[in-house]
Write a protein that holds these residues in place. Structure first.
Motif, PDB file in Angstrom:
ATOM      1  N   GLY A  29       0.811  -1.215   0.000  1.00 21.88           N
ATOM      2  CA  GLY A  29       0.000   0.000   0.000  1.00 21.88           C
ATOM      3  C   GLY A  29       0.839   1.256   0.000  1.00 21.88           C
ATOM      4  N   CYS A  30       2.053   1.174  -0.529  1.00 22.75           N
ATOM      5  CA  CYS A  30       2.974   2.307  -0.553  1.00 22.75           C
ATOM      6  C   CYS A  30       3.213   2.726  -2.000  1.00 22.75           C
ATOM      7  CB  CYS A  30       4.292   1.901   0.099  1.00 22.75           C
ATOM      8  SG  CYS A  30       5.365   3.281   0.447  1.00 22.75           S
ATOM      9  N   VAL A  31       3.169   4.029  -2.246  1.00 24.81           N
ATOM     10  CA  VAL A  31       3.323   4.570  -3.589  1.00 24.81           C
ATOM     11  C   VAL A  31       4.499   5.535  -3.610  1.00 24.81           C
ATOM     12  CG1 VAL A  31       2.212   5.979  -5.368  1.00 24.81           C
ATOM     13  CG2 VAL A  31       0.860   4.365  -4.037  1.00 24.81           C
ATOM     14  N   GLU A  32       5.288   5.492  -4.687  1.00 28.53           N
ATOM     15  CA  GLU A  32       6.373   6.447  -4.847  1.00 28.53           C
ATOM     16  C   GLU A  32       5.809   7.696  -5.517  1.00 28.53           C
ATOM     17  OE1 GLU A  32      10.254   6.498  -7.532  1.00 28.53           O
ATOM     18  OE2 GLU A  32      10.363   5.024  -5.910  1.00 28.53           O
ATOM     19  N   PRO A  33       5.839   8.841  -4.816  1.00 30.76           N
ATOM     20  CA  PRO A  33       5.241  10.051  -5.395  1.00 30.76           C
ATOM     21  C   PRO A  33       6.101  10.622  -6.524  1.00 30.76           C
ATOM     22  CG  PRO A  33       6.332  10.583  -3.341  1.00 30.76           C
ATOM     23  CD  PRO A  33       6.413   9.085  -3.496  1.00 30.76           C
ATOM     24  N   VAL A  48       7.620  17.786  -4.561  1.00 32.46           N
ATOM     25  CA  VAL A  48       7.099  16.421  -4.434  1.00 32.46           C
ATOM     26  C   VAL A  48       5.582  16.491  -4.330  1.00 32.46           C
ATOM     27  CG1 VAL A  48       7.203  14.274  -3.112  1.00 32.46           C
ATOM     28  CG2 VAL A  48       9.190  15.794  -3.148  1.00 32.46           C
ATOM     29  N   ASP A  49       4.880  15.693  -5.151  1.00 39.11           N
ATOM     30  CA  ASP A  49       3.418  15.621  -5.108  1.00 39.11           C
ATOM     31  C   ASP A  49       2.986  14.666  -4.002  1.00 39.11           C
ATOM     32  OD1 ASP A  49       3.247  17.301  -7.287  1.00 39.11           O
ATOM     33  OD2 ASP A  49       2.999  15.690  -8.735  1.00 39.11           O
ATOM     34  N   LEU A  50       2.272  15.201  -3.006  1.00 33.42           N
ATOM     35  CA  LEU A  50       1.754  14.395  -1.897  1.00 33.42           C
ATOM     36  C   LEU A  50       0.277  14.723  -1.691  1.00 33.42           C
ATOM     37  CD1 LEU A  50       4.718  14.859   0.613  1.00 33.42           C
ATOM     38  CD2 LEU A  50       4.221  12.817  -0.759  1.00 33.42           C
ATOM     39  N   PRO A  51      -0.572  14.428  -2.671  1.00 36.13           N
ATOM     40  CA  PRO A  51      -1.986  14.791  -2.540  1.00 36.13           C
ATOM     41  C   PRO A  51      -2.664  14.085  -1.377  1.00 36.13           C
ATOM     42  CG  PRO A  51      -1.650  13.349  -4.434  1.00 36.13           C
ATOM     43  CD  PRO A  51      -0.297  13.708  -3.918  1.00 36.13           C
ATOM     44  N   GLY A  52      -3.464  14.855  -0.648  1.00 35.97           N
ATOM     45  CA  GLY A  52      -4.248  14.291   0.446  1.00 35.97           C
ATOM     46  C   GLY A  52      -3.512  14.144   1.756  1.00 35.97           C
ATOM     47  N   VAL A  53      -2.236  14.464   1.791  1.00 39.15           N
ATOM     48  CA  VAL A  53      -1.443  14.314   3.012  1.00 39.15           C
ATOM     49  C   VAL A  53      -1.519  15.603   3.827  1.00 39.15           C
ATOM     50  CG1 VAL A  53       0.893  13.915   3.919  1.00 39.15           C
ATOM     51  CG2 VAL A  53       0.134  12.708   1.868  1.00 39.15           C
ATOM     52  N   GLU A 103      23.370  20.978   5.216  1.00 39.09           N
ATOM     53  CA  GLU A 103      22.225  20.413   5.941  1.00 39.09           C
ATOM     54  C   GLU A 103      21.448  21.465   6.724  1.00 39.09           C
ATOM     55  OE1 GLU A 103      23.331  17.069   8.318  1.00 39.09           O
ATOM     56  OE2 GLU A 103      24.412  16.128   6.665  1.00 39.09           O
ATOM     57  N   GLU A 104      22.144  22.404   7.334  1.00 38.54           N
ATOM     58  CA  GLU A 104      21.498  23.407   8.171  1.00 38.54           C
ATOM     59  C   GLU A 104      20.629  24.374   7.368  1.00 38.54           C
ATOM     60  OE1 GLU A 104      25.024  23.225   8.031  1.00 38.54           O
ATOM     61  OE2 GLU A 104      24.972  21.607   9.494  1.00 38.54           O
ATOM     62  N   SER A 105      20.852  24.450   6.077  1.00 36.01           N
ATOM     63  CA  SER A 105      20.125  25.417   5.251  1.00 36.01           C
ATOM     64  C   SER A 105      18.796  24.871   4.708  1.00 36.01           C
ATOM     65  CB  SER A 105      20.997  25.830   4.062  1.00 36.01           C
ATOM     66  OG  SER A 105      21.099  24.758   3.132  1.00 36.01           O
ATOM     67  N   ALA A 106      18.509  23.615   4.954  1.00 30.82           N
ATOM     68  CA  ALA A 106      17.309  22.987   4.380  1.00 30.82           C
ATOM     69  C   ALA A 106      16.036  23.679   4.856  1.00 30.82           C
ATOM     70  CB  ALA A 106      17.268  21.511   4.747  1.00 30.82           C
ATOM     71  N   ARG A 107      15.153  23.979   3.885  1.00 33.12           N
ATOM     72  CA  ARG A 107      13.846  24.579   4.188  1.00 33.12           C
ATOM     73  C   ARG A 107      12.788  23.790   3.436  1.00 33.12           C
ATOM     74  NH1 ARG A 107      16.502  28.848   1.777  1.00 33.12           N
ATOM     75  NH2 ARG A 107      14.813  29.094   0.287  1.00 33.12           N
ATOM     76  N   ALA A 108      11.615  23.652   4.043  1.00 31.12           N
ATOM     77  CA  ALA A 108      10.515  22.940   3.393  1.00 31.12           C
ATOM     78  C   ALA A 108       9.207  23.673   3.645  1.00 31.12           C
ATOM     79  CB  ALA A 108      10.426  21.509   3.916  1.00 31.12           C
ATOM     80  N   ARG A 109       8.327  23.650   2.628  1.00 28.92           N
ATOM     81  CA  ARG A 109       7.010  24.271   2.721  1.00 28.92           C
ATOM     82  C   ARG A 109       6.026  23.344   2.033  1.00 28.92           C
ATOM     83  NH1 ARG A 109       3.870  27.836  -0.243  1.00 28.92           N
ATOM     84  NH2 ARG A 109       5.312  27.817  -1.972  1.00 28.92           N
ATOM     85  N   TYR A 110       4.833  23.198   2.617  1.00 27.29           N
ATOM     86  CA  TYR A 110       3.811  22.317   2.070  1.00 27.29           C
ATOM     87  C   TYR A 110       2.521  23.090   1.871  1.00 27.29           C
ATOM     88  CZ  TYR A 110       0.780  18.244   1.525  1.00 27.29           C
ATOM     89  OH  TYR A 110      -0.113  17.323   1.055  1.00 27.29           O
ATOM     90  N   SER A 111       1.991  23.040   0.649  1.00 23.75           N
ATOM     91  CA  SER A 111       0.768  23.757   0.346  1.00 23.75           C
ATOM     92  C   SER A 111       0.039  23.072  -0.799  1.00 23.75           C
ATOM     93  CB  SER A 111       1.094  25.207  -0.031  1.00 23.75           C
ATOM     94  OG  SER A 111      -0.075  25.908  -0.371  1.00 23.75           O
ATOM     95  N   ASN A 112      -1.266  22.840  -0.625  1.00 28.30           N
ATOM     96  CA  ASN A 112      -2.114  22.264  -1.679  1.00 28.30           C
ATOM     97  C   ASN A 112      -1.570  20.967  -2.277  1.00 28.30           C
ATOM     98  OD1 ASN A 112      -4.010  24.367  -1.463  1.00 28.30           O
ATOM     99  ND2 ASN A 112      -2.777  25.647  -2.819  1.00 28.30           N
ATOM    100  N   GLY A 113      -1.032  20.095  -1.419  1.00 26.02           N
ATOM    101  CA  GLY A 113      -0.567  18.795  -1.885  1.00 26.02           C
ATOM    102  C   GLY A 113       0.819  18.786  -2.502  1.00 26.02           C
ATOM    103  N   ILE A 114       1.513  19.936  -2.495  1.00 22.94           N
ATOM    104  CA  ILE A 114       2.854  20.014  -3.069  1.00 22.94           C
ATOM    105  C   ILE A 114       3.851  20.385  -1.975  1.00 22.94           C
ATOM    106  CG2 ILE A 114       4.359  21.122  -4.778  1.00 22.94           C
ATOM    107  CD1 ILE A 114       2.131  19.597  -6.096  1.00 22.94           C
ATOM    108  N   LEU A 115       4.859  19.545  -1.815  1.00 18.84           N
ATOM    109  CA  LEU A 115       5.942  19.812  -0.874  1.00 18.84           C
ATOM    110  C   LEU A 115       7.094  20.444  -1.658  1.00 18.84           C
ATOM    111  CD1 LEU A 115       7.287  19.369   1.957  1.00 18.84           C
ATOM    112  CD2 LEU A 115       8.157  17.219   1.015  1.00 18.84           C
TER     113      LEU A 115
END
Length: 131
Positions: A29-33, A48-53, A103-115
């Motif tokens: 039940g695992c999918v590669e996005p 990265v597409d993560l719809p519904g998460v 590594e210290e510079s990594a930033r992430a934002r998630y909006s509307n199913g897109i990371l």
């Protein structure tokens, strides 16, 4: 000639292992996005597409040569029901990085199913002052 054959054998082994891993993931039940990498002069941008998460259900792990993205889709949608058979749908992907990053510079934002992940490239070399 021997090196070419060895390189081809290694590539075939890698492709077989990758295909086997994907089949095993689907059975669980695992999918590669889907993902996209844009490399700029001083940074790497990964989408990265993560719809519904939900944001709280995303786990990012930065390794020396890759970024691992994992997420759980707990929402019941027709697509999730079809892919996971009524169970939560798990997303998992290891994204190889084209170069080393800070590594210290990594930033992430998630909006509307897109990371969106932004990584700053590690500077090559360092100027050494002469005394």
């Amino acid at each position: 000639m021997v090196e070419d054959v060895e390189r081809m054998m290694e590539e075939m082994r890698r492709l077989f292992e990758e295909d086997f891993r994907r089949s095993r993931m689907r059975a669980m039940g695992c999918v590669e996005p889907l993902y996209n990498i844009v490399e700029k002069e001083d940074e790497i941008r990964i989408s990265v597409d993560l719809p519904g998460v939900e944001k709280e259900d995303i786990k990012l792990t930065l390794h020396e040569d890759s970024l691992v993205v994992e997420g759980i889709c707990k929402k019941e949608t027709p697509t999730v029901r079809r892919l996971a058979g009524g169970r939560p749908l798990y997303y998992s992907v290891r994204i190889p990085l084209p170069t080393r990053v800070e590594e210290e510079s990594a930033r992430a934002r998630y909006s509307n199913g897109i990371l969106e992940v932004v990584l700053t490239k590690r500077k090559r070399g360092r100027r050494i002052p002469v005394e």
